[in-house]
Design a protein around this motif. Sequence first.
Motif, PDB file in Angstrom:
ATOM      1  N   GLY A  14       0.817  -1.207   0.000  1.00 22.00           N
ATOM      2  CA  GLY A  14       0.000   0.000   0.000  1.00 22.00           C
ATOM      3  C   GLY A  14       0.848   1.253   0.000  1.00 22.00           C
ATOM      4  O   GLY A  14       2.080   1.201  -0.079  1.00 22.00           O
ATOM      5  N   GLN A  15       0.166   2.395   0.095  1.00 23.71           N
ATOM      6  CA  GLN A  15       0.868   3.677   0.145  1.00 23.71           C
ATOM      7  C   GLN A  15       1.291   3.961   1.580  1.00 23.71           C
ATOM      8  O   GLN A  15       0.663   3.510   2.543  1.00 23.71           O
ATOM      9  N   PRO A  67      11.850   7.176  -3.113  1.00 21.32           N
ATOM     10  CA  PRO A  67      11.113   8.416  -2.869  1.00 21.32           C
ATOM     11  C   PRO A  67      11.651   9.623  -3.621  1.00 21.32           C
ATOM     12  O   PRO A  67      11.005  10.684  -3.616  1.00 21.32           O
ATOM     13  N   SER A  68      12.813   9.512  -4.265  1.00 20.15           N
ATOM     14  CA  SER A  68      13.416  10.670  -4.936  1.00 20.15           C
ATOM     15  C   SER A  68      12.525  11.181  -6.063  1.00 20.15           C
ATOM     16  O   SER A  68      12.276  10.462  -7.040  1.00 20.15           O
ATOM     17  N   ASN A  69      12.039  12.399  -5.917  1.00 17.02           N
ATOM     18  CA  ASN A  69      11.196  13.042  -6.933  1.00 17.02           C
ATOM     19  C   ASN A  69      10.024  12.151  -7.349  1.00 17.02           C
ATOM     20  O   ASN A  69       9.593  12.159  -8.502  1.00 17.02           O
ATOM     21  N   GLU A  70       9.487  11.389  -6.396  1.00 19.07           N
ATOM     22  CA  GLU A  70       8.373  10.480  -6.685  1.00 19.07           C
ATOM     23  C   GLU A  70       7.051  11.169  -6.376  1.00 19.07           C
ATOM     24  O   GLU A  70       6.866  11.738  -5.296  1.00 19.07           O
ATOM     25  N   ALA A  71       6.112  11.137  -7.338  1.00 16.75           N
ATOM     26  CA  ALA A  71       4.773  11.652  -7.079  1.00 16.75           C
ATOM     27  C   ALA A  71       4.107  10.808  -5.997  1.00 16.75           C
ATOM     28  O   ALA A  71       4.595   9.733  -5.623  1.00 16.75           O
ATOM     29  N   TYR A  72       2.971  11.264  -5.501  1.00 20.16           N
ATOM     30  CA  TYR A  72       2.302  10.576  -4.392  1.00 20.16           C
ATOM     31  C   TYR A  72       1.472   9.421  -4.937  1.00 20.16           C
ATOM     32  O   TYR A  72       0.628   9.597  -5.823  1.00 20.16           O
ATOM     33  N   ALA A  73       1.720   8.229  -4.405  1.00 21.13           N
ATOM     34  CA  ALA A  73       0.989   7.046  -4.841  1.00 21.13           C
ATOM     35  C   ALA A  73      -0.446   7.096  -4.327  1.00 21.13           C
ATOM     36  O   ALA A  73      -0.722   7.632  -3.249  1.00 21.13           O
ATOM     37  N   ASP A  74      -1.352   6.506  -5.084  1.00 23.73           N
ATOM     38  CA  ASP A  74      -2.762   6.512  -4.695  1.00 23.73           C
ATOM     39  C   ASP A  74      -3.209   5.084  -4.368  1.00 23.73           C
ATOM     40  O   ASP A  74      -2.968   4.601  -3.274  1.00 23.73           O
ATOM     41  N   HIS A  75      -3.818   4.376  -5.298  1.00 25.47           N
ATOM     42  CA  HIS A  75      -4.369   3.053  -5.013  1.00 25.47           C
ATOM     43  C   HIS A  75      -3.451   1.934  -5.513  1.00 25.47           C
ATOM     44  O   HIS A  75      -2.744   2.087  -6.499  1.00 25.47           O
ATOM     45  N   ALA A 119       2.748  -5.570  -8.063  1.00 26.26           N
ATOM     46  CA  ALA A 119       1.605  -4.790  -7.594  1.00 26.26           C
ATOM     47  C   ALA A 119       1.380  -3.636  -8.567  1.00 26.26           C
ATOM     48  O   ALA A 119       2.335  -3.075  -9.110  1.00 26.26           O
ATOM     49  N   TYR A 120       0.114  -3.290  -8.767  1.00 22.20           N
ATOM     50  CA  TYR A 120      -0.256  -2.238  -9.722  1.00 22.20           C
ATOM     51  C   TYR A 120      -0.657  -0.982  -8.950  1.00 22.20           C
ATOM     52  O   TYR A 120      -1.426  -1.053  -7.991  1.00 22.20           O
ATOM     53  N   VAL A 121      -0.152   0.176  -9.396  1.00 21.66           N
ATOM     54  CA  VAL A 121      -0.263   1.422  -8.641  1.00 21.66           C
ATOM     55  C   VAL A 121      -0.647   2.557  -9.577  1.00 21.66           C
ATOM     56  O   VAL A 121      -0.173   2.619 -10.714  1.00 21.66           O
ATOM     57  N   ASP A 122      -1.501   3.463  -9.101  1.00 29.17           N
ATOM     58  CA  ASP A 122      -1.690   4.721  -9.815  1.00 29.17           C
ATOM     59  C   ASP A 122      -1.236   5.865  -8.933  1.00 29.17           C
ATOM     60  O   ASP A 122      -1.179   5.757  -7.710  1.00 29.17           O
ATOM     61  N   TYR A 123      -0.906   6.982  -9.579  1.00 29.23           N
ATOM     62  CA  TYR A 123      -0.297   8.116  -8.888  1.00 29.23           C
ATOM     63  C   TYR A 123      -1.110   9.393  -9.094  1.00 29.23           C
ATOM     64  O   TYR A 123      -1.768   9.576 -10.118  1.00 29.23           O
TER      65      TYR A 123
END
Length: 576
Positions: A431-432, A466-474, A486-490
Amino acid sequence: MLCGRAAPAADHPQDALHLTLKQSVTSGRGRARWVSRAPAVIPPAADPRSVGGTLRIIGLYQDVTVPLPAGNWSSPSSQVYRFRNKEAPAGPSPVKLALIAPGSRLTVSADTSGIDLGDPHQGTVSVALTVGGDTYCSTCTTPVKDEPGRYVAAACEAPAVCPPPPPPVSSTPDGFRSDLMTNPTAVFIEPQMPKPAYLVTVSPGPFGTPIVQIANDPGLRTSPVTGTWGTDARHVYSTQQPWNADETLITIENRGTRASPSPLILDGSTYEPKSGPCSNYPLWDYRWHPTLAHAHEQINVTADGLELMWFDVVSCTKTRSWTLPIAASYGIGSGKGNPSNDGRFVVIAGTTQVYVGARISASGKYGVVSYTGDNIRVFDVDPATLALTPHAMPTSSYRCAGTAAAGYIYSLGHADVALNPFDNDEDVIVGQDECHLSGQTVNGVLIGHVLMVRLRDDAIVALTDPSNEAYADHISTRNLNRPGWAYVDYFQEDGMRFSDEVIAVKLDGSKAVQRFAHKHSVFDGCYRCESHPAPSMDGRRILFASNWAEHCGTLCGSTTDIEDYLIDARGPQSSP
């Protein structure tokens, strides 16, 4: 008099008597018409009633291919072939009519412009109709009108040659496209991509992975099923598998004014509506059974929370039923859980009690309960009595809420459970970061936005940097037949890695990724506009919801119209 023998397969450059493309700047709906009479049209070597066909439209920046399935072709007379789809742009193709009349004419009419016409001009447009090995094509370079929303050309001379087919894409050993983006450090500018048309495959940059909209615009018919598309036609959630076990069926919801039926079952290959719910099925909170032996069955808890059942949605028969001793407050894992990977166990939550009867761990060994703030607690499941007892964690492990003795682990948001094949199939949850420590080091681990925690001992693995990484969502791990990812959207954060993307991350801690597509959805204050990516069982296709209302140029969708889009990352050998 026409010769009875079919011509050999070849390219057939044609004059274009007319070539017209139109697209509304408000709704995005389009039209296309192409007519040719010279050189004399000859019949294709292959029968389109057997092989089908495709229409390809190539503009300044886009190359779009539209299907013409075999089942819609007929032959009203010898060697004359006609494609009809009265439901266009609904049904199997946005093409309304295609006619190959040897010695007479070639005509194609479609309820789509194919390419987006939002650019100031196109300059040159090419069209190509392919049946088997035969390709009929025209190219227009001097249109009489070329402006946003309209391209009109007449009397275009036949080109010297037809456009070459798109470069071939091979398959990786695990069945994915060989050209998927796997660079985890690159930052991409999200393109201004207009909203795609229903069932028209597009391959937007910078990733080029095919995407198709599988829910049509509100108010149109859900042909061939009786009904009407609503303003909210999408899958349920990232942790709920839309595909059945053999991937022949997809279930989505169809909500909004005059929407019916809902849920709607789609064909797993063509994505056309296939059926509505069985009239005798009291469905409420349901999941596809995850095993091939029960591929047509769903596991369902009734609205009153008193019955758990298995129901075959093809034969419309209840196959198993259990009366629940404690009423469920909201079905399976409060709507976000799942059965164990073998379908034997599911956790059902009451207001103050939890019992086995989904969130269950992938193996069925642990129960996983999320409290307010995404604070996660792990329970042992007694395989004989199904009793739950807190699973004590090592005191040296890290958590930001609760205690080790009570079974609390590192807090994760929008998480899903899985087995980790890189760690002896240990039960994990992905998870996030909900302890909000991204960029800090915890027990020797540099915390990224996507984390994996082992349920046995709260061991943490960072899956992204975490370097310049957008915020993960689901996060979703519904790819049961492709363990280890694992599949992630941002969230959209322009200028940052993975901004507004759908990606897959590897569970081995290597931070390896596959990057598929941008989501283009405006979801602030709109829960159902959140994309909630959900992979197919084999992980090669992904559904995401979007209103396609940002980074969309002059042809955006309405923020209130939510539809499902399908990313198809399959290589050619793995496609049906």
